[in-house]
Every structure is written in C-alpha cells, then in structure tokens.
Design a protein around this motif. Structure first.
Motif, short mmCIF file in Angstrom:
data_model
loop_
_atom_site.label_atom_id
_atom_site.label_comp_id
_atom_site.label_asym_id
_atom_site.label_seq_id
_atom_site.Cartn_x
_atom_site.Cartn_y
_atom_site.Cartn_z
N SER A 159 10.38 -16.64 8.05
CA SER A 159 10.94 -15.28 8.14
C SER A 159 10.17 -14.28 7.28
CB SER A 159 12.41 -15.30 7.73
OG SER A 159 12.56 -15.77 6.39
N ASN A 160 9.39 -14.77 6.29
CA ASN A 160 8.62 -13.87 5.43
C ASN A 160 7.31 -13.41 6.07
OD1 ASN A 160 10.53 -14.01 3.39
ND2 ASN A 160 9.55 -15.78 2.42
N GLY A 210 -3.32 -16.32 18.66
CA GLY A 210 -4.24 -16.23 17.52
C GLY A 210 -3.88 -15.08 16.59
N ILE A 211 -4.47 -15.13 15.39
CA ILE A 211 -4.20 -14.09 14.39
C ILE A 211 -5.37 -14.03 13.42
CG2 ILE A 211 -3.02 -15.60 12.72
CD1 ILE A 211 -0.99 -13.33 12.33
N SER A 212 -5.62 -12.86 12.86
CA SER A 212 -6.70 -12.67 11.88
C SER A 212 -6.12 -12.56 10.48
CB SER A 212 -7.50 -11.41 12.21
OG SER A 212 -8.13 -11.53 13.45
N ILE A 213 -6.81 -13.18 9.53
CA ILE A 213 -6.40 -13.12 8.11
C ILE A 213 -7.66 -12.78 7.31
CG2 ILE A 213 -5.31 -14.32 6.19
CD1 ILE A 213 -4.10 -16.26 8.24
N SER A 214 -7.60 -11.72 6.51
CA SER A 214 -8.78 -11.26 5.77
C SER A 214 -8.58 -11.40 4.27
CB SER A 214 -9.08 -9.80 6.13
OG SER A 214 -7.96 -8.97 5.85
N ASN A 215 -9.70 -11.21 3.54
CA ASN A 215 -9.70 -11.26 2.07
C ASN A 215 -9.21 -12.60 1.51
OD1 ASN A 215 -10.65 -8.59 1.97
ND2 ASN A 215 -8.57 -7.77 2.07
N THR A 272 3.41 -22.51 19.61
CA THR A 272 2.12 -21.99 19.14
C THR A 272 2.29 -20.84 18.15
OG1 THR A 272 1.96 -20.51 21.05
CG2 THR A 272 0.95 -22.68 21.27
N VAL A 273 3.17 -19.91 18.43
CA VAL A 273 3.35 -18.74 17.54
C VAL A 273 4.01 -19.16 16.23
CG1 VAL A 273 4.53 -16.52 17.28
CG2 VAL A 273 3.37 -17.08 19.43
N TYR A 274 5.00 -20.04 16.31
CA TYR A 274 5.67 -20.52 15.09
C TYR A 274 4.66 -21.23 14.19
CZ TYR A 274 8.69 -23.38 12.11
OH TYR A 274 9.28 -23.98 11.03
N ALA A 275 3.79 -22.06 14.78
CA ALA A 275 2.78 -22.76 13.99
C ALA A 275 1.80 -21.79 13.35
CB ALA A 275 2.02 -23.76 14.89
N LEU A 276 1.45 -20.70 14.08
CA LEU A 276 0.58 -19.68 13.51
C LEU A 276 1.21 -19.03 12.29
CD1 LEU A 276 -1.09 -17.52 16.33
CD2 LEU A 276 -2.20 -18.95 14.63
N LYS A 277 2.47 -18.68 12.41
CA LYS A 277 3.17 -18.04 11.29
C LYS A 277 3.23 -18.98 10.09
CE LYS A 277 6.10 -14.94 14.03
NZ LYS A 277 7.51 -14.58 14.41
N ARG A 278 3.54 -20.25 10.35
CA ARG A 278 3.60 -21.24 9.27
C ARG A 278 2.26 -21.35 8.55
NH1 ARG A 278 5.72 -23.95 5.09
NH2 ARG A 278 5.45 -26.23 5.20
N ALA A 279 1.18 -21.45 9.33
CA ALA A 279 -0.15 -21.58 8.74
C ALA A 279 -0.56 -20.31 8.01
CB ALA A 279 -1.17 -21.92 9.83
N ALA A 280 -0.25 -19.14 8.58
CA ALA A 280 -0.62 -17.87 7.96
C ALA A 280 0.04 -17.70 6.59
CB ALA A 280 -0.26 -16.72 8.88
N LEU A 281 1.31 -18.08 6.50
CA LEU A 281 2.02 -17.98 5.22
C LEU A 281 1.43 -18.94 4.19
CD1 LEU A 281 5.71 -17.65 6.48
CD2 LEU A 281 4.32 -15.87 5.41
N LEU A 282 1.02 -20.14 4.62
CA LEU A 282 0.38 -21.08 3.71
C LEU A 282 -0.98 -20.55 3.24
CD1 LEU A 282 1.18 -24.49 5.44
CD2 LEU A 282 2.02 -23.73 3.22
N VAL A 283 -1.73 -19.90 4.15
CA VAL A 283 -3.02 -19.32 3.76
C VAL A 283 -2.80 -18.23 2.71
CG1 VAL A 283 -4.97 -17.94 4.58
CG2 VAL A 283 -4.17 -19.88 5.93
#
Length: 813
Positions: free
Chosen positions: A208-209, A234-239, A385-396
């Motif tokens: 949820s965050n 897919g999603i982009s993560i920078s910096n 797929t989207v839930y897994a993206l969110k999970r991975a993005a928060l861990l990154v």
C-alpha cells in the motif's frame, strides 16, 4: 525446489517444528524429499564464545608464541597459547573452547582439543576470522568491540541465523506452488482443515506504500505478439545505487541455494521465489531509443546472452528488444548488453506473463534451464504481474534507494478470466469414497484461493483463479479438496461391492505377475527404464533400421531423441551404471515396449511388448565357502526354459539371427520367434563401457500372449514305464544350415522312437574350415512298450548320421 522454513513463516504464522511441517506438506501433495539444516556460517559457531584477554607474556621456549589467560565468563580463566602478533591484554576476542569444531574458510574442519604447545598447556584457541569461517583474512586474531561481554555465544554476538531447507519434489502440474507464498497457501488450507474454526491466514506483503514520485523516465512499450505475451507490465526506478545486498536478503537466498549477486538482481530473485513471478531488471541507459518492443526476430539472428555465449535465434523465439537490438530471450535468459552493473543508476523493471509453450520451446531449443523458465513453462499467474512490480519496487527503494519515476505500464489487451467450475457435493463424496462435512469442503476451497460465486442446496459454482493452471474441471477441484483433507484420513472400507464382469483370457496381468514372481524369487531385480533413448544406438546393430526410429519433435536432449526399437541398450545402461558403483553381479529383468515407424507410412507406428532379461557377473555372492564361478550361456538358457515351462508353452529351438549375439539361440512358436537369447558381442559391450560378459534374452511378449491364447489344457498321460536313452552327435556343417533343418531331418529319419532333439553347443572359430560351424546335438530315444536294446539304438544313430551326411552335407566328428 527449495523452500526456507524461516521464510515460509513470514506468510503463515505457525510454531510447528520443521519435521511436523514437512509431514503436512507431504500429506497435501508437496512431497518433502529432505530437510537440511542451514546456517549462515557452517557449524553455527557452536562452542565458540566471546572472551577477554586478562594477561599476556612471552612463551619461554618459543619467540613467536604468547601465553595468555582468557576470561570466557565461566569464573575460571583459560590458559591459551596464542601465536598471533596482535594479541594484547584487555582485548575482547573470539575463543574456541575445548570440543568446538571449526570450519575454516579454506581447508578441512578440525576439533579443538586440550594440548601442550612447547610444554605449555593450551585450553582453547583465540581465533582469526578465516579460522571460524567468518571471512578470509588471517592477518591476526579478531578484536571485538570493547562492550562485548565475555561468555556471550559467538553465534549470538555475530547474529548467526539458523534455518531449515525443505527439498520439495514439485510435480509439473503444481505451478501454483512454485514459490514460498504458493506453499504457504497450501499450508494454510491444511492447518485450517485441521481445526473447526479457521485460525490461520495467508499473510501477503503489504504494497500500500507504493507511490509514483515522478514520470521523468517513461519507457515506451509495444507488444507485437500478444499471443506469446498476453500481458506485459513494467516500471522505471531512478537514482539507485547498485551494491551488495543486506545480510538478511543474502541469507534468504543462500538458504535456498541461490547465489547473491547485487541488491537489484537479488531483489528480482527474492520476489521470484517469494511470489513465483519472474522479474527482469534492464539498465535503462542501455535501452536504445527509450523504447521496448516484445516481438520475434528473424531466423538465425545472433544474440549474446549473459553467459557470454553467442546464440543463434529461431524465428519462434520471443524477444524483448529496444529500438535497435534484442535485449533478452523473453522468460528465459537476459542479454549481456542490457544487464545491471555496478555503474547502473536507473532500471526498467519487467514483470510479464508469457505463453508457457513458447517459453518451453525456446528454453529447450537453446539448452537453457533457469528459475524464470522453470516457472513460465509450467504457467504463472497472469494477474499478479503488477503486484509483483510494486513489491519489488518498494524493496528497491528500501535497499538500493532511488525513486519510482514512471507510472506502471500494463499492457493486457485480453484479460485471462477465472475458470467457472460447477461443484457437486454428491459427486465429491462419490469420487472420494467418504462423506466430508460441507463446511470443511467450503473452508478448503476458500483457503486455496478459489471463490464461491453461488451456493445452492447441494452444489456450488466456483471461480478458479488462473494461477491454478491444473484446476479446470469438477474432478480437479475434488482432487484439491482430497489432498488438503488428507489421503490418510480416508478410511479403508470394510466392504467391497462388485459386480461380475467378463475378462478376456488369458489374464495378461496375472501372466506378467507370475513371470515377475518367478524371476524375482530366483534373485532377479526388476528395472524400469525410459522408452526414450539415443538415436546413435539404432546404428550399432544391423537388425535395427535407423530409418524406422520414432523421433521426438522437441527432444529434451540428444540422449532422449527417439523411442527405443530394442530394450537391449536401456538394460546395458543400467548394468554400466551399477558396474561403475562396484555392483557387478546382476540379474535384471524389464517388462516394456519398443516402438517402430512403419516403412512408407509417415504417421503409422508399431508398438510391441517385450520382456528383457540380463545376467552378468558371479553365480553366487562372494563368500569363503562359495565357488567363484561366473554366469554363462547355459545359465541364461536355464532361465529362459524355466519361464517357458512355467507358462506351459512348447517351442522349437533354432539359431538367433540377431547380430547382437556372439553365441545365440532362439525359440519359436507357430513359426514366430518367441525369444532370442545369448552372449552379447564384445563390440556392443565395449561401446557401453562394460568390462565383463553379459547374457541377454529378449522375449516378444505379444507372441507369448498369442501362444497362451491357443494353449489347451494338457491331458494326463501315464508316466513312462521304460527308461529314456540319450545319445549325442557332433556335426561339422555349413554356416547356412539351421538347427530347424537338422531337427526336421531327425524326425523324418526316426518317427517312432525319437522323442526330442536338442542343440546344446555351437562353435564357430579359427580352428574350423572357412564357412563351417560345429553343432552338438542330443537325441532322446524311448520305446513306450519295451526297453531299448543296444542294437536298436545303434541302428537309429546310424540312420541319423547317414541322413545328415547325405541331406545336410554334415561331417560326423
């Protein structure tokens, strides 16, 4: 598949020990093949504690050694001889006490014992980091922080984690359980089925965050082949900062045998093993044209993968491409040019759902087997797929820093709907053979993630989510209910109701069991070999036509490319495997099938049943009072005749036409070969790397069954009152002459008193004239009304010899 006990407990709260948990998992169809203890440092630093050096003085008899006294919290100081140059009084150090077993970074483990070093007693060891497996440095002893308390176990001070790893034999249809969450879901269902009130829930990671910070790094995505890629997210993560992962993440991966690489790659592996959804991280700076296209490239295009191998692509391989080049074999393996490196500061994270058939073919085509392809081949969850993206993005964000710098891209043109399955409680009871309470059934169904859309009086309408790839029919749901309820909870009925039914005679199963019992009772072991084999084997015998091989369209490997035309090589592979493991005395048999393409027919095949028998090595187990005799041709002949006598089949003997034998015979029934047997040629044995004689018999089981169908019940005949007489003849004959001809000539020469003719020896060698062979025949003579006289016997034998000389060109030896 490996599952971590500690990791599993993140999603299901339970205090059950690993052994009990393993039994529950096995009971619900996730067979636990082994449970291994895992420690972040081998040995768990048992027997190693924090100590304080209380005094130090030079060893009187050694310049480089020091005598120390060390406080390890027991109230008694330990005398320890230490050779480290950096040891000083007052230091907090790591001490291995007497009895501790050390596992150094290099070398063999060793145990600490009380000893004397140059005359001085030593009651332990002050350790360097490499000596206890915490590192590789041997520059000196480890000096701990001043606040370390003497007597503290080293495993507590260094926070050594202890875990248990389940090795699960996952069947191909259980793609839904190819993750920790998938296994936890089954475990929750089992635990809830055991209690009247559901008390256990599946606790999934909270996303949820998740929040998009900006959209500065949007990547254009185009999916050209939506059949091979029904959904692409897919999603982009920078910096971000690429570095080592924190210890907790490394330990999670190590516990299931995955090697940590860097924080970004480790996060994608973590989410894969957590949720079962493979992810791929691209270095965004290497995505040419700021564009991703999912498509198939031209046939024979070149592509260099992460392992630095250049591969030739097929036009059937689905690729993830940038504006100019391919970046990844979709769902299988990444490319070397687009991977994450230490200099990466921005990534594009991919989470997709690929067609399982497409991925399976690509993986096998290129000989690649990865954690991602393992899951895509079996079928992943298109709706995660989207839930897994969110999970991975928060861990990154948590581990590597950075910010989410694009909206989630989600191309999903045709949603994959849940399966609608009607479910009858009555049908469930009938198939299971027991009435299960309706509330328990509904509880199991809901715990497995299946929704109840409508509930009637005696039936349900269920909505089965797509991640349950093998649950699409009512029977499949009933099977799910049964495995969670527990096969062991279904009582064996005390009554068996049956109706009379006609069965064709002879009963083939009973015949097979009778022969198997005969062989097993005589020391034989049954083997079961794959019907798939090497195509090369069909070229080693003239009696096998390679053009009649039944070839696999998509073989697993070159060793499993065709169906076997003969059972010979499967058995020889088994013998070679055992021989290499010092088990050379073997008696084996196998019931199986052979396969052959019919000449001139592209889609017609011949499938035949066979029984193969192999013997090799000593006749008896090695013993002081047993002879060291080895099996021979006659040992096998006795086995073959024993089988035929047990079945009551009368046969005629002849020579074997197979080029597999250096010495061989055949038995025929109704002019059809029922069995060929003999000693295998040295060339065949050498090609399989077998270093001793092997004797082989091949029964055509279809002919055996045909013979039994025509067998008539034998009528009683009186036991002969007068004795039999045996006479032998040795004949030198042309190689073209067969035993069958000699047998017919014998019965033509003497019809009344000749009871049987047997070929008991065949010799072909350098000592005989070219084109000749030697046969040794035995003749059984008997008169049912009187005892034969010598004169009668001599007359018969003279008649036989004359017949063979005149009609077979034989020379009596």
């Amino acid at each position: 598949m490996k599952i971590s006990y500690n990791w599993l407990k993140d999603y299901v709260k339970t205090d059950l020990p690993p052994e009990e948990l393993g039994k529950l998992l096995t009971g619900c169809g996730l067979e636990v093949e082994s449970i291994e203890k895992f420690e972040t440092v081998k040995g768990g630093l048992e027997g190693i504690v924090v100590g304080q050096v209380m005094s130090k003085e030079k060893h009187p008899d050694a310049d480089r050694l020091n005598l120390t006294t060390v406080d390890v919290g027991t109230g008694t100081l330990l005398n320890i001889v230490c050779g480290a140059a950096n040891v000083e009084a007052g230091q907090k150090v790591v001490v291995a006490t007497i009895g501790a077993k050390l596992y150094p970074a290099t070398g063999e483990p060793f145990e600490i014992k009380k000893s004397k070093i140059r005359g001085a007693a030593s009651e332990g060891m002050i350790c360097a980091e490499d000596e206890i497996g915490l590192g590789t440095s041997h520059a000196g002893i480890m000096v701990l922080d001043a606040d370390a308390m003497p007597g503290t176990p080293a495993k507590d001070y260094f926070k050594i984690e202890e875990d248990y790893t389940f090795e699960i034999g996952l069947t191909p249809n259980r793609a839904d359980a190819a993750s920790h969450v998938g296994v936890a879901r089954d475990l929750v269902a089992v635990l809830n089925a055991m209690h009247e009130d559901p008390q256990t829930t599946l606790e999934l990671p909270n996303v949820s965050n998740f929040q998009v910070v900006n959209t500065r790094s949007m990547i254009e995505v185009n999916v050209e082949d939506t059949e091979a890629c029904p959904r692409y997210s897919g999603i982009s993560i920078s910096n971000i900062k690429v570095a080592d992962s924190p210890d907790w993440l490394k330990n999670r991966l190590k516990s299931i045998g995955v090697r940590p690489i860097n924080n970004i790659v480790d996060i994608t592996n973590y989410v894969l093993h957590e949720l079962g959804q493979p992810l791929h991280a691209f270095d965004a700076a290497k995505i040419k044209g700021n564009k991703i296209t999912v498509k198939k490239l031209t046939d024979k295009a070149k592509f260099k993968t992460l392992d630095e191998a250049e591969r030739e692509l097929s036009s059937e391989d689905l690729m993830i491409c940038n504006a100019e080049d391919g970046m990844c074999i979709a769902g299988v393996f990444g490319g070397i040019e687009s991977g994450v490196t230490e200099s990466t500061t921005e990534i594009f994270l991919e989470s997709a759902y690929f067609n399982s058939t497409s991925i399976r073919r690509s993986a096998k085509r290129h000989g690649l087997k990865t954690d991602a392809s393992f899951r895509f081949e079996r079928g992943t969850d298109p709706n995660i797929t989207v839930y897994a993206l969110k999970r991975a993005a928060l861990l990154v964000k948590e581990i590597a820093g950075g910010e989410i710098s694009s909206e989630i891209i989600d191309i999903y043109p045709k949603k994959i709907e849940s399966f609608k399955v009607p479910f009858s409680f009555e049908k469930c009871d009938d198939l299971i053979g027991k009435h299960i309470d309706l509330d328990i059934i509904k509880k199991i169904i809901i715990s497995l993630g299946i929704e109840i859309e409508h509930e009637g009086h005696d039936a349900l309408l269920l909505s089965v989510p797509p991640f349950k790839v093998d649950v699409q029919r009512e029977q499949d749901v009933i099977e799910e209910v049964l495995r969670i309820y527990g096969y062991n909870n279904i009582e064996i009925p005390s009554e068996l109701n049956s109706s009379l039914s006609f069965s064709e005679k002879p009963d083939q199963e009973k015949i097979r069991e009778a022969v198997a019992g005969l062989l097993s009772n005589n020391g034989f072991s049954e083997i079961m070999c794959l019907s798939l084999t090497k195509e090369e084997y069909s070229m080693r015998l003239k009696s096998i036509n390679p053009e009649q091989n039944v070839k696999m369209l998509n073989p697993l490997s070159s060793d499993l490319s065709v169906l076997r035309q003969s059972m010979l090589f499967s058995g020889l592979e088994t013998i070679q495997y055992n021989q290499n493991r010092k088990n050379a005395d073997l008696r084996l048999y196998e019931f199986g099938k052979t396969y052959m393409a019919i000449k001139g027919e592209s889609t017609k095949y011949l499938e035949a049943k066979h029984l193969s028998v192999f013997i090799t090595g000593r006749k008896q187990e090695e013993s002081w009072n047993a002879k060291n005799d080895t099996v021979n041709f006659y040992t096998l002949k006795g086995v073959v005749k024993g089988i035929l006598e047990r079945l009551g089949i009368e046969v005629k003997m002849g020579e074997s036409s197979s080029d597999a034998f250096s010495q061989g015979l055949s038995f025929s029934w109704n002019k059809k070969t029922i069995v060929e047997f003999g000693a295998l040629t040295k060339s065949i044995l050498k090609s399989i790397d077998i270093r001793q004689e092997v004797f082989y018999a091949d029964f055509n089981w279809d002919v055996v069954i045909a013979a039994l169908k025509q067998n008539k019940t034998a009528l009683y005949t009186e036991v002969p009152k007068f004795p039999e007489v045996r006479r032998d003849l040795a004949l030198l004959i042309d190689k073209a002459v067969k035993f069958e001809q000699l047998e017919q000539l014998a019965y033509q020469a003497e019809k009344g008193l000749l009871k049987s003719v047997n070929l008991f020896d065949v010799y072909e060698g350098d000592k005989l004239p070219s084109g000749k062979k030697s046969y040794a025949l035995s003749f059984i003579l008997r008169d049912d009304n009187a005892t034969l006289t010598d004169k009668q016997i001599e007359k018969i034998m003279e008649k036989l010899m004359k017949t063979y000389q005149e009609k077979a060109g034989a020379e009596i030896r």
